[in-house]
Design an enzyme around this catalytic site. Structure first.
Site, short mmCIF file in Angstrom:
data_model
loop_
_atom_site.label_atom_id
_atom_site.label_comp_id
_atom_site.label_asym_id
_atom_site.label_seq_id
_atom_site.Cartn_x
_atom_site.Cartn_y
_atom_site.Cartn_z
N GLY A 78 26.76 35.55 79.22
CA GLY A 78 28.10 35.00 79.13
C GLY A 78 28.20 33.49 79.06
N SER B 190 22.48 28.18 81.45
CA SER B 190 23.35 28.75 82.47
C SER B 190 22.83 30.07 83.01
CB SER B 190 24.76 28.97 81.89
OG SER B 190 25.36 27.75 81.55
N THR C 207 23.90 36.44 75.72
CA THR C 207 22.69 36.57 76.50
C THR C 207 22.60 38.02 76.94
OG1 THR C 207 23.01 34.30 77.21
CG2 THR C 207 21.55 35.61 78.57
N ARG D 10 11.94 29.56 78.94
CA ARG D 10 13.02 28.97 78.16
C ARG D 10 12.45 28.37 76.87
NH1 ARG D 10 18.25 28.82 76.65
NH2 ARG D 10 19.41 26.94 77.20
N ASN E 187 21.08 32.45 72.65
CA ASN E 187 22.25 31.58 72.80
C ASN E 187 23.47 32.32 72.27
OD1 ASN E 187 23.64 29.34 73.72
ND2 ASN E 187 23.48 28.27 71.78
N THR F 138 17.91 35.24 76.19
CA THR F 138 19.01 34.87 75.30
C THR F 138 18.51 34.38 73.95
OG1 THR F 138 21.03 33.53 75.16
CG2 THR F 138 19.08 32.46 76.07
#
Length: 561
Positions: free
Chosen positions: A464, A444, A372, A98, A392, A390
């Site tokens: 999503g 998420s 994503t 991340r 974002n 992703t």
């Protein structure tokens, strides 16, 4: 073999893979291996790696770099993500790559002098970018599990970038939607800006991105986080008053974390721990679905949709209060996943009426001490990887690094800019997800793997934003409770509730007019949208064959052999 011939072979692989069968109800079938991703060319790249003897992790690395070329709205080297892995011996692992907040980030950086959040600061422009993690993640995956040479896995993406390809109608539409944002965010004219707009089958080649990928091919992670590419990133940050520095890039590390493991109706569910909220949320939802026996009701019926919405609103309230980067905040994962806690959490759900979201807050637990992309891969030995990455939003912060040919993320918007103020996706955050230097923003993304009787059963995931959680949740229910094929489970219309705003978001035609009326009588309100999620998943069928479910909401492609 020339690059042009290689790309033609990739196209041939995409549409004529051995033992590949498709129909409206059954996805692509493979006797030995399967790749499902957001673009036909990236799927073909991954499948070719498997055919050359590479394992699932090799194919994942190659697929990710190919997506950075052919699917730039979400495929990336300027973003980050998560991977969940299950090897054929049953061992499991989870990699967190991340993005992180730059060292100069501070808590109120997106607020004005009066404390009001200035939303555009965290979504468009240089300040919105976090420190990218994708290249470090792919390097770490390869260092631990790779079998083919690193250079061989990056080269297909270089060929695609240098030789070029024809864009799809979906990609042309996405590029056209963001033309003004690209102009606003960049001090020069990147290749994505086109005066007359883009059309399907327009030819795109990206020599600058090919050069960047060549540095990564030759020097591994150092080809991105040090040297010429790092200089280009930092210069871009300086031009636009961004915060990412050489030190931020050099200090970035992908982290191995212990996967979260839960159960649902005799299945073992393996998912991503924080700073992803996905694993905790999906495992909570599945506990609620089992407690309330959601599967006894017809798919997307009044009772099924009502109970899912009631479960989801409580889980999203918990997400808001309790979840963040575990390296910075004490996240009560085990407490949130406790059967006793969730039995109490869902005990007040009534089949006859809604609970307004204003009456629901994050649960009290005892603390101890939209855009994503996802791909799923299973190799011939039974190794499986579920990866979600992703930027974002589509094309991230819209800033293309001059000379390097790639776009940066806008993941800083996934932090809580101010407690109680929603981000772009309407998600509310609190102290657990406040901005701090070096911290990873809550996500998420929900890469997930399911076992049955000790054997691999499913590989799942979706893009999503907030709907990722509910898309994966419903796909699991679709296969286990409603006995759908993987293609049916992926294609099935989805619904979504995220606590605030207090409404059910539903795909058009997901539920009947009669069901809508009945749900409104219970107290629900609705927002209808064209698409929720874009699941790309794999199912191990009863006959042992692999079925790839490629989401028809995009250009997604499944291929096996």
């Amino acid at each position: 073999m020339t690059s042009r011939i290689y790309i033609l072979l990739l196209l041939a692989l995409t549409f004529s893979s051995c033992n590949l069968t498709t129909s409206p109800k059954v996805g692509a079938l493979g006797d030995h291996a399967m790749v499902v991703s957001a673009h036909p060319l990236s799927t073909a790249v991954g499948l070719n790696v498997l055919k050359q003897g590479g394992n699932a992790i090799d194919a994942a690395v190659a697929t990710q770099f190919a997506l950075a070329v052919v699917y730039p709205r979400a495929g990336n080297i300027g973003g980050g993500g998560f991977s969940v892995i299950r090897l054929t011996d049953g061992s499991i692992a989870a990699l967190d790559f991340r993005e992180k907040a730059p060292a100069q980030a501070e808590r109120k950086m997106f607020q004005d002098s009066l404390g009001n959040v200035v939303g555009e600061l965290s979504t468009i422009g240089h300040l919105a970018a976090g420190v990218p993690g994708s290249v470090a993640g792919m390097w770490e995956l390869h260092q631990k599990y790779g079998s083919l040479p690193w250079a061989d896995l990056v080269q297909p993406a270089i060929d695609l970038a240098f030789e070029g390809f024809l864009i799809t109608a979906n990609e042309a539409e996405a590029l056209n939607e963001k033309q003004e944002d690209f102009r606003q965010a960049n001090h020069y004219r990147p290749w994505v800006v086109r005066e007359n707009g883009w059309q399907a089958n327009d030819y795109v080649n990206q020599p600058q991105l090919a050069a960047t990928l060549s540095f990564i091919r030759d020097s591994g992670r150092d080809g991105f986080y040090k040297g010429i590419v790092a200089q280009q990133i930092v210069k871009e940050m300086q031009r636009g008053n961004g915060l990412v520095t050489h030190e931020d890039l050099q200090n970035y590390e992908a982290i191995w974390r212990a996967p979260l493991v839960g159960t649902y109706r005799g299945h073992r569910v393996i998912s991503m721990p924080p700073p992803s909220s996905g694993g905790v949320a999906v495992l909570q939802m599945l506990q609620g679905a089992e407690l309330l026996n959601v599967g006894r009701y017809e798919h997307n019926s009044t009772n099924a949709v009502h109970l899912m919405a009631e479960i989801e609103r409580r889980v999203f309230a918990d997400r808001s209060k309790h979840l963040g980067d575990p390296d910075y905040f004490q996240v009560p994962v085990q407490q949130l996943l406790s059967p006793d806690y969730n039995a109490s959490r869902f005990a007040d759900i009534s089949i006859d009426q809604t609970t307004p979201s204003t009456d629901i807050q994050g649960g009290e637990v005892p603390y101890e001490s939209p855009e994503t992309t996802h791909f799923s891969i299973v190799d011939a030995d039974g190794n499986a990887i579920s990866t979600t990455t992703t930027l974002n939003l589509n094309y991230g912060c819209k800033v293309w690094v001059k000379g390097a040919g790639f776009v940066l993320n806008n993941e800083m918007d996934d932090f809580s800019s101010k407690p109680g103020v929603p981000n772009f996706f309407g998600l509310i955050g609190a102290e657990a997800n406040a901005i701090a230097p070096g911290k990873r923003m809550l996500s998420s993304m929900t890469p997930t793997i399911v076992e049955k009787d000790g054997a691999l059963k499913m590989v799942l995931g979706s893009p999503g934003g907030a709907t990722i959680l509910t898309s994966v949740f419903q796909t699991v229910l679709n296969v286990i409770d409603y006995e759908m094929t993987m293609q049916e489970a992926v294609s099935a219309k989805k619904v979504h509730h995220q606590w605030l705003p207090d409404q059910i978001k539903a795909e058009t035609d997901a539920i009947s007019l009669k069901t809508i009326e009945e749900l409104e009588q219970l107290g629900h309100s609705f927002e209808f949208v064209d698409k929720i999620g874009r699941n790309d998943c794999i199912l191990v069928r009863e006959d042992g064959r692999l079925e790839g479910g490629a989401d028809p909401r995009g250009d997604d492609k499944a291929a096996g052999f």
